[in-house]
Design an enzyme around this catalytic site. Sequence first.
Site, mmCIF file in Angstrom:
data_model
loop_
_atom_site.group_PDB
_atom_site.id
_atom_site.type_symbol
_atom_site.label_atom_id
_atom_site.label_comp_id
_atom_site.label_asym_id
_atom_site.label_seq_id
_atom_site.Cartn_x
_atom_site.Cartn_y
_atom_site.Cartn_z
ATOM 1 N N ALA A 40 51.692 46.014 40.924
ATOM 2 C CA ALA A 40 52.298 47.191 41.552
ATOM 3 C C ALA A 40 52.501 48.298 40.520
ATOM 4 O O ALA A 40 52.209 49.465 40.778
ATOM 5 C CB ALA A 40 53.631 46.820 42.193
ATOM 6 N N GLU A 41 52.945 47.916 39.342
ATOM 7 C CA GLU A 41 53.162 48.926 38.307
ATOM 8 C C GLU A 41 51.846 49.519 37.862
ATOM 9 O O GLU A 41 51.723 50.717 37.628
ATOM 10 C CB GLU A 41 53.817 48.285 37.083
ATOM 11 C CG GLU A 41 55.265 48.026 37.263
ATOM 12 C CD GLU A 41 55.759 47.192 36.116
ATOM 13 O OE1 GLU A 41 56.121 47.777 35.099
ATOM 14 O OE2 GLU A 41 55.746 45.958 36.248
ATOM 15 N N LEU A 99 39.614 49.627 46.765
ATOM 16 C CA LEU A 99 40.234 50.500 47.754
ATOM 17 C C LEU A 99 41.410 51.262 47.158
ATOM 18 O O LEU A 99 42.136 50.729 46.324
ATOM 19 C CB LEU A 99 40.769 49.661 48.923
ATOM 20 C CG LEU A 99 39.741 48.974 49.816
ATOM 21 C CD1 LEU A 99 40.417 47.949 50.707
ATOM 22 C CD2 LEU A 99 39.010 50.017 50.655
ATOM 23 N N GLU A 109 42.552 45.941 59.833
ATOM 24 C CA GLU A 109 42.337 44.510 59.620
ATOM 25 C C GLU A 109 43.191 44.014 58.464
ATOM 26 O O GLU A 109 43.612 44.821 57.618
ATOM 27 C CB GLU A 109 40.857 44.261 59.325
ATOM 28 C CG GLU A 109 40.400 44.906 58.033
ATOM 29 C CD GLU A 109 38.885 45.105 57.948
ATOM 30 O OE1 GLU A 109 38.395 46.121 58.467
ATOM 31 O OE2 GLU A 109 38.217 44.243 57.357
ATOM 32 N N LYS A 154 44.222 42.577 54.877
ATOM 33 C CA LYS A 154 43.610 42.612 53.548
ATOM 34 C C LYS A 154 43.777 41.218 52.950
ATOM 35 O O LYS A 154 44.878 40.790 52.629
ATOM 36 C CB LYS A 154 44.293 43.656 52.675
ATOM 37 C CG LYS A 154 43.635 43.788 51.311
ATOM 38 C CD LYS A 154 44.192 44.976 50.557
ATOM 39 C CE LYS A 154 43.420 45.247 49.283
ATOM 40 N NZ LYS A 154 43.482 44.135 48.329
ATOM 41 N N ASP A 179 43.817 38.189 50.464
ATOM 42 C CA ASP A 179 44.083 38.075 49.031
ATOM 43 C C ASP A 179 43.226 36.952 48.457
ATOM 44 O O ASP A 179 43.694 35.844 48.219
ATOM 45 C CB ASP A 179 45.572 37.790 48.812
ATOM 46 C CG ASP A 179 45.993 38.062 47.380
ATOM 47 O OD1 ASP A 179 45.149 38.536 46.585
ATOM 48 O OD2 ASP A 179 47.154 37.785 47.055
ATOM 49 N N GLU A 202 35.406 38.339 51.658
ATOM 50 C CA GLU A 202 36.386 37.708 50.787
ATOM 51 C C GLU A 202 36.301 36.187 50.899
ATOM 52 O O GLU A 202 36.247 35.638 51.994
ATOM 53 C CB GLU A 202 37.779 38.172 51.222
ATOM 54 C CG GLU A 202 38.817 38.103 50.153
ATOM 55 C CD GLU A 202 38.821 39.339 49.249
ATOM 56 O OE1 GLU A 202 37.925 40.188 49.386
ATOM 57 O OE2 GLU A 202 39.722 39.408 48.396
ATOM 58 N N TYR A 250 33.513 41.492 55.824
ATOM 59 C CA TYR A 250 34.131 42.737 56.300
ATOM 60 C C TYR A 250 33.399 44.013 55.873
ATOM 61 O O TYR A 250 33.738 45.100 56.278
ATOM 62 C CB TYR A 250 35.607 42.819 55.895
ATOM 63 C CG TYR A 250 35.876 42.586 54.425
ATOM 64 C CD1 TYR A 250 35.431 43.470 53.464
ATOM 65 C CD2 TYR A 250 36.592 41.453 54.015
ATOM 66 C CE1 TYR A 250 35.674 43.250 52.127
ATOM 67 C CE2 TYR A 250 36.846 41.225 52.669
ATOM 68 C CZ TYR A 250 36.384 42.132 51.726
ATOM 69 O OH TYR A 250 36.615 41.922 50.395
ATOM 70 N N CYS A 295 54.695 44.859 10.419
ATOM 71 C CA CYS A 295 54.411 45.328 9.063
ATOM 72 C C CYS A 295 55.571 46.072 8.427
ATOM 73 O O CYS A 295 55.498 46.456 7.259
ATOM 74 C CB CYS A 295 53.167 46.218 9.062
ATOM 75 S SG CYS A 295 53.414 47.815 9.840
ATOM 76 N N CYS A 303 53.884 52.116 15.868
ATOM 77 C CA CYS A 303 53.924 51.725 14.464
ATOM 78 C C CYS A 303 53.074 52.699 13.670
ATOM 79 O O CYS A 303 51.930 52.970 14.029
ATOM 80 C CB CYS A 303 53.385 50.304 14.325
ATOM 81 S SG CYS A 303 52.859 49.899 12.661
ATOM 82 N N CYS A 308 48.871 47.695 9.055
ATOM 83 C CA CYS A 308 49.649 46.830 9.949
ATOM 84 C C CYS A 308 48.777 45.666 10.424
ATOM 85 O O CYS A 308 47.793 45.864 11.131
ATOM 86 C CB CYS A 308 50.157 47.625 11.147
ATOM 87 S SG CYS A 308 50.968 46.576 12.366
HETATM 88 S S1 IVH Z 1 36.805 46.754 52.378
HETATM 89 C C1 IVH Z 1 34.481 49.840 49.297
HETATM 90 N N1 IVH Z 1 38.265 45.040 53.685
HETATM 91 O O1 IVH Z 1 40.295 44.382 48.555
HETATM 92 C C2 IVH Z 1 35.427 48.698 49.343
HETATM 93 N N2 IVH Z 1 38.303 44.923 51.322
HETATM 94 O O2 IVH Z 1 41.158 46.598 46.760
HETATM 95 C C3 IVH Z 1 35.389 48.020 50.672
HETATM 96 N N3 IVH Z 1 39.692 43.123 50.456
HETATM 97 O O3 IVH Z 1 37.467 44.605 46.558
HETATM 98 C C4 IVH Z 1 36.347 46.933 50.740
HETATM 99 N N4 IVH Z 1 40.349 42.334 52.387
HETATM 100 O O4 IVH Z 1 38.040 42.347 47.582
HETATM 101 C C5 IVH Z 1 37.880 45.472 52.489
HETATM 102 N N5 IVH Z 1 39.466 43.571 55.001
HETATM 103 C C6 IVH Z 1 39.092 43.993 53.806
HETATM 104 C C7 IVH Z 1 39.546 43.390 52.633
HETATM 105 C C8 IVH Z 1 39.132 43.889 51.404
HETATM 106 C C9 IVH Z 1 40.420 42.185 51.088
HETATM 107 C C10 IVH Z 1 39.600 43.256 48.995
HETATM 108 C C11 IVH Z 1 38.222 43.395 48.466
HETATM 109 C C12 IVH Z 1 38.205 44.681 47.723
HETATM 110 C C13 IVH Z 1 39.650 44.904 47.454
HETATM 111 C C14 IVH Z 1 39.949 46.369 47.341
#
Ligand code: IVH
Length: 811
Positions: free
Chosen positions: A48-49, A97, A130, A132, A134, A190, A242, A427, A466, A472
């Site tokens: 997140a950071e 993304l 849809e 995402k 992991d 994925e 996807y 150092c 430093c 160093c």
């Molecule tokens: S579309 C041009 N759809 O998220 C990129 N990505 O942060 C098109 N991911 O590298 C990606 N679920 O590994 C797409 N429903 C989904 C996804 C998805 C997971 C992952 C994918 C991508 C990463 C992007």
Amino acid sequence: MKRPEPPLFDKDPLTKAQARKQHAALAARIADHDAAYYQADAPLVSDAEYDALRQQLLAIETRFPELATGDSPSHRVGAAPAGGFGKVRHAVPMLSLGNAFEDGDAGDFAERVRRFLGLDPDAAIEFTAEPKIDGLSISLRYEAGQLVQAATRGDGAEGENVTANVRTMASIPQQLKGKRVPPVAEVRGEIYLSHADFKRLNKEQAKAGEKIFANPRNAAAGSLRQLDSTITAKRPLQFFAYTWGEMAAMPADTQMGMIKVFESWGLPVNPLTELRADAAGLVEFYRTIEEARASLGYDIDGVVYKVNRLDWQTRLGFVSRSPRWAIAHKFAAEQATTILNDIEIQVGRTGALTPVAKLAPVTVGGVVVSNASLHNEDEIARKDIRIGDTVVVQRAGDVIPQVVRVVLEKRPDGTVPYRLPEVCPACGSEAVRETEEENPGAQAPVALRAQADVALRAQVNVVRRCSGGLICPAQVKERLKHFVSRLAFDIEGLGEEKIETFYDDGLIRKPADIFTLSARDQTSLKRLKDREGLGEKSVEKLFKAIDSRRKIGLDRFVYALGIRHVGETTSKDLAKAYGSFDALRAAIHAAAKAKPGANYLRLMAVRGLGAKTAELVIDHYAQQTNDRGDLFAASAGQSVSFEDLKTIKGMRATALEALREAFASAEALQTIAVRAGQERPGEAYREFAGLNGIGEVATGALIAFFHEPHNSEAVDDLLKEVSVEPFVAPASVASPVTGKTVVFTGTLTKVSRNEAKAQAERLGAKVAGSVSKKTDYVIAGSDAGSKLTAAQDLGVTVLSEDEWLELIGQT
Ligand code: IVH
């Protein structure tokens, strides 16, 4: 789960000079994190950071597109392939993304799409929504319907060949069903492991005394990246399709249509994918999925929105590493509470001291966490983090998490405010505090700054560094580690640990030492063999690996030097532009001779003045001097006043104010400005810095690096051992405008200016912001102004919008 508090934002507009500084500082930080994550496998901050830093960078680049040079981290995706598997160059790059974190971002996304496409405010835009997943992204290449290759994402351009392992997966068909499968079809999606399978796998692993995986994603990655595919075969990996890469013929004209086609080919697709008509619909989808998250049976970290029409996707295209037509709306990070036992200081390659929290191990979102990033002293002071405190930690993804806040009620007696050491722990040199402008994210559009949580607001650009430089040991070691890392010399068997011990043993102190290792006297060889189980065989193997790297591409060589602000992309750009190391070095020396002087830089750095106005001021005073730069007697005798500057055309009141503030008197300004006029950068410097993707920050760093005799010597020593090969550019599709520099001006009617620029870049053209001798075409829309005049003055070819479209074959 608690969301980070929304940040407070400064209303002051960011000047270009400030933006440039902040951008450079952010870029350097991101580069450091990239190195920590990809090369050292030891991330310093949470996902997140890291995302927030990138968002801030992008926000600055959105406002100051000229800062988005080729070496900006905004152009980079993911990791480079690790050794072990063969490499695969993706026919179409695998990108990532852009992220959103707040509901409002869905609306901003839809608006951006609308604006880019030039659609009416009431025109309907349909989106798919849809989950995402992991997991790990994978590209499956089918030829004549047969699976011929499977590749991981890698760095987006080049991934690993994992075909043998993917062939063991029951959920991925070896052959696609149906008659309408195009001759080449790259399906992307994925690979993941379900919660149930993950649990079962870890149980079996524990029983067998094997490694326990931290989470399903790691387990899936570990399973896919087995060198022995019989192991992969035993892991119940699953897949959702996807998106796609190369597609010889498009079997549908919408995103949803493609998903249906994938399904008909026998590929698993996510059943929760839906069409939504507007931003409100997208947010509603997000809520539904958020609620269903725990019961899905597999890990997701957000949802993804995509423009449904594929012709619009094509027009929208990409902005550096991510598509304009899609966005990931992420879930908030998970949190837990634990004790902070200690604060450790790490010294990086560039000397930055990074405090790291040592925590009593705690499980956050299924992962045991014992380290957390603390960024820098200001962050620690602002949150008043003390050793012994109970703290809330947060993680998103599987990178090192961050300390969100202290639970003050639980503070034990006798704690003291933490102070970062003022000397380098490695150092003993003074550690100098470098402060950049505060509040770097201030100018970010709302959508972009959402995740730049309070933690990142005030301290992004504060670093204690430093000053030991070459003496160093920590810095030297880090530089050596960088030198042998994957994107640099990539020496197998010479990893971070070996560098540490070899350094401590005095066997390797500078890059050239690596290559003279095998030729050393018997004593050092014996020492090598006596060390940490380095038997005869492994020493031989190591020498072989080192020898195999005696020839190296110019781009890798430049990158390996570890010069600040000179990352992978800048190194490539330099290699492309100069071809040989000698030519590059000569150009750097020439640039150094022509670099601007201190007075010039001082004037350019006046807050609120701007480079253009600064030039006008210089011109103004230059008119009062003779060829030698002496003030004419007439003006020398006269008193000058700030009021005189009002006669300059284009001088704004705010700029005048800025000058009054920056200089004690008009005389002082006059002196500086006259000198600045004589210290303007020369052609060689301008040309170097102006090269596509280099920029002034990297130019300054390169000049400084080679100015240091010790560095030059180290490079010369190295060149006695290795031979640097000219850079071979990857083949790209040629178009009539490939390599041409174009400038758009005035109002275009067929497409928005942004779309026109993006299109030109896709075709290999460089889009510049101002007209110079080097400009090939100026495309002038209606009411074009000074750029058109400039083009006519310089004799640059001017095209109408229609002529341009004809040139690029878009009519
Ligand atoms: S579309 C041009 N759809 O998220 C990129 N990505 O942060 C098109 N991911 O590298 C990606 N679920 O590994 C797409 N429903 C989904 C996804 C998805 C997971 C992952 C994918 C991508 C990463 C992007």
